[in-house]
Design a protein around this motif. Structure first.
Motif, short mmCIF file in Angstrom:
data_model
loop_
_atom_site.label_atom_id
_atom_site.label_comp_id
_atom_site.label_asym_id
_atom_site.label_seq_id
_atom_site.Cartn_x
_atom_site.Cartn_y
_atom_site.Cartn_z
N GLU A 81 -2.66 20.72 4.47
CA GLU A 81 -3.21 19.33 4.93
C GLU A 81 -3.65 19.69 6.20
N ARG A 82 -3.05 20.31 7.08
CA ARG A 82 -3.50 20.46 8.62
C ARG A 82 -4.64 21.40 8.49
N ALA A 85 -7.44 19.44 7.34
CA ALA A 85 -8.29 18.35 8.33
C ALA A 85 -9.21 18.99 9.46
#
Length: 94
Positions: A81-82, A85
């Motif tokens: 997820e990071r 991003a």
């Protein structure tokens, strides 16, 4: 939430990513890891940077392999997820 097949695919893709990238790109992975929780940093670092086996990594945090794999899956999802991003996708949506 990712399915087991999706998580397995993501884990394999993370492993290939880290093992095949030029050393100059390690800084990017380090920056992403530093944005993750402490437990995620430990789990990812032990497996992919320090090269521990599943049982060694599980033992280092005091859990059995089954619980370790659950925690590792959560850690991989957080990292992905990071990573996403920052403009790079490891996840597969089905």
């Amino acid at each position: 939430m990712a399915t087991m097949a999706t998580t397995l695919s993501m884990v394999l893709r993370m492993q290939l990513l880290i093992q095949s990238m030029p050393r100059t790109n390690y800084q990017f992975v380090a920056e992403v890891l530093n944005q993750c929780s402490e437990s995620t940093r430990k789990l990812i670092t032990d497996r992919y940077i320090n090269g521990l086996t599943v049982w060694q990594a599980a033992d280092s945090i005091g859990y059995g392999r089954t619980r370790y794999k659950e925690l590792f899956s959560i850690a991989c999802n957080e990292f992905a997820e990071r990573y996403a991003a920052r403009g790079h996708e490891l996840r597969i949506f089905q």
